[in-house]
Scaffold this active site. Sequence first.
Site, PDB file in Angstrom:
ATOM      1  N   CYS A   1     -28.145  38.720   3.863  1.00 12.85           N
ATOM      2  CA  CYS A   1     -28.792  38.243   2.639  1.00 12.85           C
ATOM      3  C   CYS A   1     -28.224  38.948   1.416  1.00 12.85           C
ATOM      4  O   CYS A   1     -28.754  38.815   0.313  1.00 12.85           O
ATOM      5  CB  CYS A   1     -30.304  38.443   2.716  1.00 12.85           C
ATOM      6  SG  CYS A   1     -30.822  40.169   2.922  1.00 12.85           S
TER       7      CYS A   1
ATOM      8  N   CYS B   1     -47.472  26.463  -8.476  1.00 16.88           N
ATOM      9  CA  CYS B   1     -46.024  26.675  -8.516  1.00 16.88           C
ATOM     10  C   CYS B   1     -45.333  25.612  -7.675  1.00 16.88           C
ATOM     11  O   CYS B   1     -45.697  25.392  -6.514  1.00 16.88           O
ATOM     12  CB  CYS B   1     -45.692  28.071  -7.967  1.00 16.88           C
ATOM     13  SG  CYS B   1     -43.936  28.349  -7.664  1.00 16.88           S
TER      14      CYS B   1
ATOM     15  N   GLU C   1     -35.553  45.912  17.250  1.00 20.79           N
ATOM     16  CA  GLU C   1     -36.172  45.827  15.917  1.00 20.79           C
ATOM     17  C   GLU C   1     -37.122  47.017  15.750  1.00 20.79           C
ATOM     18  O   GLU C   1     -37.794  47.417  16.699  1.00 20.79           O
ATOM     19  CB  GLU C   1     -36.943  44.508  15.796  1.00 20.79           C
ATOM     20  CG  GLU C   1     -37.893  44.390  14.635  1.00 20.79           C
ATOM     21  CD  GLU C   1     -37.188  44.457  13.289  1.00 20.79           C
ATOM     22  OE1 GLU C   1     -37.672  45.213  12.427  1.00 20.79           O
ATOM     23  OE2 GLU C   1     -36.176  43.749  13.114  1.00 20.79           O
TER      24      GLU C   1
ATOM     25  N   CYS D   1     -40.416  22.918 -13.983  1.00 23.96           N
ATOM     26  CA  CYS D   1     -41.537  23.849 -13.805  1.00 23.96           C
ATOM     27  C   CYS D   1     -42.134  24.188 -15.157  1.00 23.96           C
ATOM     28  O   CYS D   1     -41.457  24.761 -16.019  1.00 23.96           O
ATOM     29  CB  CYS D   1     -41.074  25.120 -13.093  1.00 23.96           C
ATOM     30  SG  CYS D   1     -42.378  26.367 -12.930  1.00 23.96           S
TER      31      CYS D   1
ATOM     32  N   CYS E   1     -43.492  32.408 -16.256  1.00 19.35           N
ATOM     33  CA  CYS E   1     -42.820  32.933 -15.065  1.00 19.35           C
ATOM     34  C   CYS E   1     -41.350  32.552 -15.155  1.00 19.35           C
ATOM     35  O   CYS E   1     -41.029  31.367 -15.281  1.00 19.35           O
ATOM     36  CB  CYS E   1     -43.438  32.364 -13.783  1.00 19.35           C
ATOM     37  SG  CYS E   1     -42.554  32.851 -12.278  1.00 19.35           S
TER      38      CYS E   1
ATOM     39  N   GLN F   1     -38.290  34.398   7.752  1.00 22.11           N
ATOM     40  CA  GLN F   1     -37.578  33.884   6.588  1.00 22.11           C
ATOM     41  C   GLN F   1     -38.486  32.997   5.736  1.00 22.11           C
ATOM     42  O   GLN F   1     -39.358  32.295   6.243  1.00 22.11           O
ATOM     43  CB  GLN F   1     -36.359  33.079   7.032  1.00 22.11           C
ATOM     44  CG  GLN F   1     -35.325  33.889   7.805  1.00 22.11           C
ATOM     45  CD  GLN F   1     -34.465  34.759   6.911  1.00 22.11           C
ATOM     46  OE1 GLN F   1     -34.690  34.866   5.704  1.00 22.11           O
ATOM     47  NE2 GLN F   1     -33.474  35.411   7.493  1.00 22.11           N
TER      48      GLN F   1
END
Length: 376
Positions: free
Chosen positions: A335, A87, A261, A3, A11, A211
Amino acid sequence: MQCHHFDAWRCRSCTLLEQPYPAQLTGKQRHCADLLAPLAPGLRWLDPVTSFEAGFRNKAKMVVTGTVDDPVLGILDEAGGVDLTDCPLYPAALQHAFGPLAELVTRARLVPYDVRARRGELKYVLVTLSPDGELMARFVLRSTESVPRLRKHLPALLDALPRLRVVSANIHPEHKAVVEGETEILLTDTETLRMTVNGIDLHLRPQSFFQTNTDVAAALYRQGRDWVDDAAPSTVWDLYCGVGGFALHVASGDRDVVGVETSVEAIASARLSAHDAGRDRTTFRAGDATAFALAQPPAAAPDLVVVNPPRRGIGETLSTWLEESDVRHVVYSSCNATSLARDLALMPSLHAREARVLDMFPHTAHYEVAVLLERA
């Protein structure tokens, strides 16, 4: 993955990029195993799920800086903004969308928001890509002042991006570190982006969470489905169900599934997906997952519970409820392995039998881990 933004220090978000990908994965597996080892001495680890190293992101959160005639889509730095439209984490279909979106900023005179001066209108452009190559674009605005101009020039954007299905304006008037506000104004007749995962159509509304890595999310849902099918429960709760990914994957003709939810938008998406899929015994409710569980009589506890909470985990109250309930199995998708370990410590009667690390976020220290718990 190479990158040029990382190499030039423009970045540095991909904090592990200098590590070979196999080493990244080994480190995540070790980190998770070390956290869970004291709580689950007999835990069986399945092979980790790998990701593509580049082009895996299905969404882009682009800060808009620069000027109305020369907008910059990317991230903020000390000098202003960094253009990240190339990116390498973004697939080609996302990268190709950024040019027409930037042109609309100029055409509709959407003045980029100046964080320091607290002036301007357009804060972010949020773009999501479906597995079929369709797009959803959201413009996060400070007010409704520029919405008429956005509507006026929308046909030109749709001509430039023929696979753009959903466009909306999100109104976020406050100066604070959150991406979006509560008000969403749909600008297209189509209200949902169809995310086809493992042959199941999940309808994604603008304010619904999905996700970031579609391929790894598909593997996560397959793993959850396999564990649930092996346990063969008659009743399942999917708590923190989002747009219904787990619930719709584990639904079957003789199984009652309830998804819960807090997001009303996500529940609307899940209900539409269940209707389209003919899942008549799968229902969705908008509300707090912990409050829902505590409100049910003990006899109503299901055979199996799926939990997929945010980074804070399910917390002490829900963990205690699960520990004291008659629930036989729990599928916990996390996560944040640290909060997962904290929650597992509160459920000693539910033994962790199998676990799997899924690399949802390559080149960072973050990952997803799924664990199957079984009552002793």
